[in-house]
Design a protein around this motif. Sequence first.
Motif, PDB file in Angstrom:
ATOM      1  N   LEU A  73      30.461  50.203  32.660  1.00  0.00           N
ATOM      2  CA  LEU A  73      29.208  49.623  32.177  1.00  0.00           C
ATOM      3  C   LEU A  73      28.024  50.290  32.880  1.00  0.00           C
ATOM      4  O   LEU A  73      27.979  50.336  34.107  1.00  0.00           O
ATOM      5  N   PRO A  74      27.041  50.830  32.147  1.00  0.00           N
ATOM      6  CA  PRO A  74      25.880  51.458  32.788  1.00  0.00           C
ATOM      7  C   PRO A  74      25.109  50.459  33.649  1.00  0.00           C
ATOM      8  O   PRO A  74      24.839  49.336  33.211  1.00  0.00           O
ATOM      9  N   VAL A  75      24.761  50.882  34.869  1.00  0.00           N
ATOM     10  CA  VAL A  75      24.122  49.997  35.840  1.00  0.00           C
ATOM     11  C   VAL A  75      22.902  50.686  36.449  1.00  0.00           C
ATOM     12  O   VAL A  75      22.954  51.862  36.826  1.00  0.00           O
ATOM     13  N   LEU A  76      21.814  49.925  36.566  1.00  0.00           N
ATOM     14  CA  LEU A  76      20.659  50.322  37.364  1.00  0.00           C
ATOM     15  C   LEU A  76      20.543  49.317  38.492  1.00  0.00           C
ATOM     16  O   LEU A  76      20.383  48.116  38.252  1.00  0.00           O
ATOM     17  N   ALA A  77      20.647  49.795  39.734  1.00  0.00           N
ATOM     18  CA  ALA A  77      20.630  48.921  40.902  1.00  0.00           C
ATOM     19  C   ALA A  77      19.488  49.329  41.823  1.00  0.00           C
ATOM     20  O   ALA A  77      19.376  50.493  42.204  1.00  0.00           O
ATOM     21  N   THR A  78      18.636  48.362  42.178  1.00  0.00           N
ATOM     22  CA  THR A  78      17.480  48.656  43.014  1.00  0.00           C
ATOM     23  C   THR A  78      17.552  47.859  44.310  1.00  0.00           C
ATOM     24  O   THR A  78      17.796  46.653  44.296  1.00  0.00           O
ATOM     25  N   ALA A  86      27.290  49.668  47.059  1.00  0.00           N
ATOM     26  CA  ALA A  86      27.713  50.641  48.074  1.00  0.00           C
ATOM     27  C   ALA A  86      29.159  50.467  48.508  1.00  0.00           C
ATOM     28  O   ALA A  86      29.627  49.348  48.754  1.00  0.00           O
ATOM     29  N   GLY A  87      29.845  51.593  48.652  1.00  0.00           N
ATOM     30  CA  GLY A  87      31.208  51.564  49.160  1.00  0.00           C
ATOM     31  C   GLY A  87      31.286  51.142  50.610  1.00  0.00           C
ATOM     32  O   GLY A  87      32.247  50.479  51.025  1.00  0.00           O
ATOM     33  N   GLN A  88      30.271  51.533  51.390  1.00  0.00           N
ATOM     34  CA  GLN A  88      30.221  51.181  52.807  1.00  0.00           C
ATOM     35  C   GLN A  88      28.783  50.873  53.207  1.00  0.00           C
ATOM     36  O   GLN A  88      27.840  51.458  52.652  1.00  0.00           O
ATOM     37  N   LEU A  89      28.619  49.981  54.185  1.00  0.00           N
ATOM     38  CA  LEU A  89      27.329  49.728  54.818  1.00  0.00           C
ATOM     39  C   LEU A  89      27.414  50.208  56.259  1.00  0.00           C
ATOM     40  O   LEU A  89      28.346  49.835  56.985  1.00  0.00           O
ATOM     41  N   ASP A  92      26.621  47.069  58.756  1.00  0.00           N
ATOM     42  CA  ASP A  92      27.071  45.748  58.347  1.00  0.00           C
ATOM     43  C   ASP A  92      28.524  45.870  57.907  1.00  0.00           C
ATOM     44  O   ASP A  92      28.890  46.812  57.207  1.00  0.00           O
ATOM     45  N   SER A  93      29.344  44.926  58.290  1.00  0.00           N
ATOM     46  CA  SER A  93      30.761  44.972  57.922  1.00  0.00           C
ATOM     47  C   SER A  93      31.020  44.466  56.505  1.00  0.00           C
ATOM     48  O   SER A  93      32.127  44.616  55.983  1.00  0.00           O
ATOM     49  N   ALA A  94      29.997  43.862  55.884  1.00  0.00           N
ATOM     50  CA  ALA A  94      30.169  43.316  54.540  1.00  0.00           C
ATOM     51  C   ALA A  94      30.371  44.423  53.516  1.00  0.00           C
ATOM     52  O   ALA A  94      29.859  45.538  53.664  1.00  0.00           O
ATOM     53  N   ARG A  95      31.130  44.109  52.468  1.00  0.00           N
ATOM     54  CA  ARG A  95      31.262  44.976  51.303  1.00  0.00           C
ATOM     55  C   ARG A  95      31.225  44.089  50.076  1.00  0.00           C
ATOM     56  O   ARG A  95      31.753  42.977  50.093  1.00  0.00           O
ATOM     57  N   TYR A  96      30.637  44.614  49.017  1.00  0.00           N
ATOM     58  CA  TYR A  96      30.494  43.819  47.810  1.00  0.00           C
ATOM     59  C   TYR A  96      31.265  44.504  46.672  1.00  0.00           C
ATOM     60  O   TYR A  96      32.484  44.601  46.735  1.00  0.00           O
ATOM     61  N   PHE A  97      30.601  45.003  45.655  1.00  0.00           N
ATOM     62  CA  PHE A  97      31.329  45.627  44.547  1.00  0.00           C
ATOM     63  C   PHE A  97      32.043  46.913  44.977  1.00  0.00           C
ATOM     64  O   PHE A  97      33.121  47.225  44.503  1.00  0.00           O
ATOM     65  N   ALA A  98      31.413  47.682  45.856  1.00  0.00           N
ATOM     66  CA  ALA A  98      32.013  48.909  46.415  1.00  0.00           C
ATOM     67  C   ALA A  98      32.468  49.890  45.329  1.00  0.00           C
ATOM     68  O   ALA A  98      33.504  50.521  45.452  1.00  0.00           O
ATOM     69  N   THR A  99      31.659  50.013  44.279  1.00  0.00           N
ATOM     70  CA  THR A  99      31.974  50.930  43.181  1.00  0.00           C
ATOM     71  C   THR A  99      31.250  52.265  43.290  1.00  0.00           C
ATOM     72  O   THR A  99      31.564  53.200  42.549  1.00  0.00           O
ATOM     73  N   LEU A 100      30.285  52.355  44.205  1.00  0.00           N
ATOM     74  CA  LEU A 100      29.473  53.561  44.370  1.00  0.00           C
ATOM     75  C   LEU A 100      29.846  54.217  45.706  1.00  0.00           C
ATOM     76  O   LEU A 100      29.658  53.603  46.763  1.00  0.00           O
ATOM     77  N   PRO A 101      30.392  55.442  45.688  1.00  0.00           N
ATOM     78  CA  PRO A 101      30.894  56.052  46.926  1.00  0.00           C
ATOM     79  C   PRO A 101      29.777  56.621  47.805  1.00  0.00           C
ATOM     80  O   PRO A 101      29.610  57.832  47.948  1.00  0.00           O
ATOM     81  N   VAL A 102      29.025  55.714  48.396  1.00  0.00           N
ATOM     82  CA  VAL A 102      27.961  56.088  49.325  1.00  0.00           C
ATOM     83  C   VAL A 102      28.016  55.138  50.523  1.00  0.00           C
ATOM     84  O   VAL A 102      28.581  54.042  50.434  1.00  0.00           O
ATOM     85  N   THR A 103      27.419  55.583  51.629  1.00  0.00           N
ATOM     86  CA  THR A 103      27.217  54.721  52.788  1.00  0.00           C
ATOM     87  C   THR A 103      25.731  54.404  52.886  1.00  0.00           C
ATOM     88  O   THR A 103      24.896  55.310  52.928  1.00  0.00           O
ATOM     89  N   ASN A 162      28.472  56.033  35.814  1.00  0.00           N
ATOM     90  CA  ASN A 162      27.662  55.063  35.073  1.00  0.00           C
ATOM     91  C   ASN A 162      26.638  54.341  35.939  1.00  0.00           C
ATOM     92  O   ASN A 162      25.923  53.465  35.439  1.00  0.00           O
ATOM     93  N   GLN A 163      26.529  54.701  37.216  1.00  0.00           N
ATOM     94  CA  GLN A 163      25.721  53.916  38.148  1.00  0.00           C
ATOM     95  C   GLN A 163      24.528  54.709  38.673  1.00  0.00           C
ATOM     96  O   GLN A 163      24.681  55.841  39.133  1.00  0.00           O
ATOM     97  N   ILE A 164      23.348  54.092  38.621  1.00  0.00           N
ATOM     98  CA  ILE A 164      22.139  54.637  39.229  1.00  0.00           C
ATOM     99  C   ILE A 164      21.749  53.689  40.356  1.00  0.00           C
ATOM    100  O   ILE A 164      21.530  52.486  40.121  1.00  0.00           O
ATOM    101  N   GLY A 165      21.677  54.195  41.577  1.00  0.00           N
ATOM    102  CA  GLY A 165      21.331  53.377  42.733  1.00  0.00           C
ATOM    103  C   GLY A 165      20.050  53.859  43.381  1.00  0.00           C
ATOM    104  O   GLY A 165      19.909  55.052  43.666  1.00  0.00           O
TER     105      GLY A 165
END
Length: 199
Positions: A73-78, A86-89, A92-103, A162-165
């Motif tokens: 699904l195309p995503v615009l995330a701001t 984000a794949g990693q923070l 912060d130890s939290a992770r959420y969707f983790a679909t975008l391979p960035v730190t 599909n992701q723009i961050g």
Amino acid sequence: MRVGVLAVQGAFIEHEKILQDFGVECLELRNGKDVRQDVDGLILPGGESTTQGKLLRELDMFEPLREKIAAGLPVLATCAGLILLAGQLANDSARYFATLPVTVKRNAYGRQLGSFYTEEQFGDLGEVPMTFIRAPYIESAGEGVEILAKVHGDIVGVRYRNQIGLSFHPELDEDRRIHQMFLGSINGGKSSPCKKKAV
């Protein structure tokens, strides 16, 4: 065309106004029933990522949205939306969707530069206005991630499949090219997905 806008917290109304100006139907995503409806794209707005992540789980929205994003699904995330993807923070130890391979580094600019405005090159769009509010930036990008923009040497805009961050808030400026690019990605890559409504 119908775009879902995460509407549990944060600056979602500004995104909705822009979509409506382009004649795009908006669906506010507030609960599990909403996120199970069909949409052509998704906007994850700025706000408070910890709060958004908590509400996504409490309101039975997290897993259905993660599955839709992973399925293409195309995503615009701001701003906070970028943190959700984000794949990693870094701090912060939290992770959420983790679909975008960035730190991503949260609150990366600190208190003194917590909010600022600049204009920088963004992909092939030329210079665009960028408003940062207690913003994150991307410390590193994984394989296949296209870097769209940097500010002070830091990555602030990326595209991956599909992701723009974005670290900044394009919905707070008058320039509409980034939203148009996002809508174009829904519309098979065409630059003009819909006619702008007359005012």
